[in-house]
Design a protein around this motif. Structure first.
Motif, short mmCIF file in Angstrom:
data_model
loop_
_atom_site.label_atom_id
_atom_site.label_comp_id
_atom_site.label_asym_id
_atom_site.label_seq_id
_atom_site.Cartn_x
_atom_site.Cartn_y
_atom_site.Cartn_z
N LYS A 251 0.61 -0.96 -0.04
CA LYS A 251 -0.02 -0.19 0.29
C LYS A 251 0.97 1.27 -0.03
N GLY A 252 1.31 2.01 1.64
CA GLY A 252 1.74 2.89 1.00
C GLY A 252 3.11 3.04 0.81
N LEU A 253 3.37 1.93 0.55
CA LEU A 253 5.34 1.59 -0.02
C LEU A 253 5.40 2.44 -1.22
N THR A 254 4.51 2.77 -2.51
CA THR A 254 4.48 3.23 -3.47
C THR A 254 3.33 4.37 -3.57
N SER A 255 2.28 4.55 -2.60
CA SER A 255 1.38 5.45 -2.24
C SER A 255 0.25 4.98 -2.78
N GLY A 256 -0.21 3.96 -2.90
CA GLY A 256 -1.05 3.15 -4.12
C GLY A 256 -0.92 3.55 -5.87
N CYS A 257 0.06 3.67 -5.97
CA CYS A 257 -0.15 3.84 -7.95
C CYS A 257 0.80 3.14 -8.58
N VAL A 258 1.54 2.19 -7.75
CA VAL A 258 2.23 1.11 -8.20
C VAL A 258 1.88 -0.10 -7.58
N PRO A 259 1.15 -1.14 -8.31
CA PRO A 259 1.51 -2.64 -7.13
C PRO A 259 3.29 -2.79 -6.87
N MET A 260 3.23 -3.32 -5.01
CA MET A 260 3.96 -3.60 -5.07
C MET A 260 3.87 -4.04 -3.25
N GLY A 261 4.59 -4.28 -3.00
CA GLY A 261 4.48 -5.22 -1.27
C GLY A 261 6.49 -5.09 -0.62
N ALA A 262 6.26 -5.42 0.39
CA ALA A 262 8.07 -5.60 1.24
C ALA A 262 7.79 -6.20 2.54
N VAL A 263 8.84 -7.20 2.27
CA VAL A 263 8.95 -8.05 3.93
C VAL A 263 10.16 -7.69 3.85
N PHE A 264 9.96 -7.31 5.51
CA PHE A 264 11.27 -6.44 6.00
C PHE A 264 12.00 -7.79 6.60
N VAL A 265 12.84 -8.12 6.67
CA VAL A 265 13.22 -9.60 7.49
C VAL A 265 14.59 -9.13 8.00
N SER A 266 14.36 -9.71 9.83
CA SER A 266 15.83 -9.45 10.80
C SER A 266 16.97 -10.29 10.02
N GLU A 267 18.00 -9.32 10.80
CA GLU A 267 19.52 -9.91 10.24
C GLU A 267 19.51 -12.00 11.02
N MET A 268 18.38 -11.58 11.91
CA MET A 268 18.63 -13.51 12.28
C MET A 268 18.71 -14.79 11.29
N ILE A 269 17.18 -14.04 11.11
CA ILE A 269 16.41 -14.40 10.05
C ILE A 269 16.83 -14.81 8.71
N HIS A 270 17.54 -13.79 7.96
CA HIS A 270 18.20 -13.54 6.91
C HIS A 270 19.36 -14.88 7.01
N ARG A 271 20.41 -14.12 8.00
CA ARG A 271 21.49 -15.00 8.15
C ARG A 271 21.56 -16.68 8.07
N ALA A 272 20.50 -16.67 8.66
CA ALA A 272 20.31 -18.37 9.05
C ALA A 272 19.91 -19.68 6.84
N PHE A 273 19.68 -18.33 6.12
CA PHE A 273 19.47 -18.54 4.89
C PHE A 273 21.11 -18.93 4.10
N MET A 274 21.92 -17.83 4.83
CA MET A 274 23.17 -17.77 4.05
C MET A 274 24.47 -18.79 4.39
N GLN A 275 24.22 -19.46 4.68
CA GLN A 275 25.13 -20.98 5.50
C GLN A 275 25.90 -21.83 4.57
#
Ligand SMILES: Cc1ncc(COP(=O)(O)O)c(CNc2cccc(C(=O)O)c2)c1O
Ligand SMILES: Cc1ncc(COP(=O)(O)O)c(C=O)c1O
Length: 446
Positions: A289-313
């Motif tokens: 929604k407010g990420l682009t003020s509704g003018c182009v469809p877009m979403g974003a998932v914010f992910v913690s460093e702890m979670i991201h690091r678990a995928f980088m092993q």
């Protein structure tokens, strides 16, 4: 000539209206009394008859910067003529990387990584998949249970309707995900009617999570997903301390906490995210929604460093997450989002809801005593007026308000018999006066 042609098209009502199957709409009723918006600028829409409509809902809780804002318009026009599409699967382009750094800068630490989607529903399903995969990556693949809440709205994907709690969004579509459970919601008109801001009662409802842990055992639970404020279900607010208690219980049992900030994100409650206003940091945040003020469809998932690091092993050459969309990090969406963030920052829109909250609250609660009003709820620049249902026709009163407000020149949202309001963050006091004046007249006529 082409621009004129399309402009004329947009303003003209379509010749036929059978092919478009509208979402979440009584399509046959709508075709009988169509409400067609043709253009928009600032705080206002214009319908196909040229009537000015005050936007009391930021479109669908999304146009936080208002409409047709010059910097955003120019950025999108330039981008589509420069790089209209580039794949981000094993390829890339600069904008998604630039945008991710800007988003990281406004997010609470340690939410340091961003996964792009095309909508809130996709953000929710992405976060749920990442939660399950995170536990598997750490050798706890038996953590398969996802916990949502009654009355919650997490979009319309199979994941979102499974953790969501709205019966009509679930009952039509089979059993959903297998291992899901729900906390009770925190709406309590009996004890909290007409609360100004957060309701006083209900913090004890957070203990539902401890009960579910005792029932299922923490070793089977992957994540809890919660809207800090549930907009779609009619503006359900957290009692003070509720979100903090949920966080504590998650920490105690190694359960990930996901805040669904599709509505509360990007300035709606006076901070970039509700997590910052409430002082509770989740392990992931879903946004759109407010990420682009509704003018182009877009979403974003914010992910913690702890979670991201678990995928980088694994090996550098290995794909670290088997997930993504064709349009993940779409250049047009990224350009819109960057210009939107510029607009929010230049105009102080991330915190403007804090400045206007008291004025908004007073105007909204002045509607108490209007016909059929049984509750009023507000926080930041969100408001709700709940009406007593008409005997034997739940939702009829809400629809009457929607229809009559539109004819009077005001756009509102309804959920059942609750009227929800969430104006663009550029709203001024005179617009707030107009919103509540027009809504008050509509309520007087019920
Ligand atoms: C908390 C939350 N999570 C996920 C979604 C789904 O986002 P997408 O629609 O972009 O897939 C939402 C969306 N919220 C939403 C969408 C449409 C209408 C209304 C309403 O309140 O009438 C609310 C939402 O409010
Ligand atoms: C056959 C098919 N179905 C679904 C999808 C998913 O589409 P999206 O990436 O837009 O979610 C794709 C994407 O390439 C596809 O090829």
């Amino acid at each position: 000539a082409l621009a004129d042609h399309y402009a004329a098209q947009n303003l003209a009502a379509p010749a036929a209206m059978d092919a478009f199957w509208m979402p979440f709409t009584a399509n046959r009723q709508f075709r009988g009394t169509p409400r067609l918006l043709a253009s928009a600028e600032g705080m206002y829409y214009r319908d196909v008859d040229g009537r000015q409509i005050l936007d009391g809902t930021a479109g669908l809780w999304c146009c936080n910067a208002g409409h047709a804002r010059p910097r955003i318009v120019e950025a999108v026009a330039r981008q589509v003529a420069t790089l209209d599409f580039a794949p981000n699967f094993q390829m890339g382009s600069p904008l998604p990387f630039v945008l991710a750094e800007r988003l990281k800068a406004i997010a609470p630490r340690p939410l340091d990584h961003v996964f792009y989607t095309n909508s809130g529903s996709e953000s929710v399903d992405t976060a749920l998949k990442i939660a399950l995969a995170y536990h598997r990556a750490r050798g706890e693949g038996q953590r398969i249970r996802l916990i949502g809440r009654e009355n919650a709205y997490h979009g319309v994907g199979f994941g979102g309707i499974s953790v969501g709690g709205l019966p009509n969004n679930r009952k039509w579509f089979g059993p959903g995900l297998p291992a899901v459970d729900h906390l009770r919601h925190t709406l309590d008109i009996g004890r909290n009617a007409f609360s100004r801001g957060l309701p006083a009662h209900g913090v004890e409802l957070a203990e539902d999570l401890e009960r579910l842990v005792q029932l299922h055992d923490a070793s089977t639970i992957a994540a809890v997903i919660i809207e800090p404020i549930s907009g779609s279900a009619g503006v359900i607010l957290p009692p003070p301390g509720y979100l903090q208690r949920i966080r504590e219980i998650c920490d105690r049992h190694g359960i990930l906490l996901i805040f669904d900030e599709v509505i509360t994100g990007f300035g709606r409650v006076g901070e970039p995210f509700a997590a910052q206003r409430f002082g509770v940091t989740p392990d992931m945040m879903t946004t759109a929604k407010g990420l682009t003020s509704g003018c182009v469809p877009m979403g974003a998932v914010f992910v913690s460093e702890m979670i991201h690091r678990a995928f980088m092993q694994g090996a550098d050459s290995a794909i670290d997450l088997f997930h993504g969309y064709t349009y993940t990090g779409h250049p047009l969406a990224c350009a819109a989002a960057l210009a939107t963030l510029d607009t929010y920052e230049e105009e102080g829109l991330f915190t403007r809801a804090l400045e206007l909250e008291a004025y908004w609250q007073e105007g909204l609660h002045a509607l108490r005593g209007k016909p059929h009003v049984i509750d009023i709820r507000n926080y930041g620049l969100i408001g709700a007026v709940e009406l007593a249902p008409q005997d034997g026709a739940p939702g009829a009163r809400g629809y009457q308000v929607l229809e009559r407000a539109f004819r009077k020149g005001l756009l509102v949202r309804i959920t059942g018999d609750t009227v929800a309001l969430s104006p663009p963050l550029i709203v001024e006091r005179r617009h707030i006066d107009d919103i509540f004046s027009m809504l008050g007249e509509v309520l007087d006529g019920l």
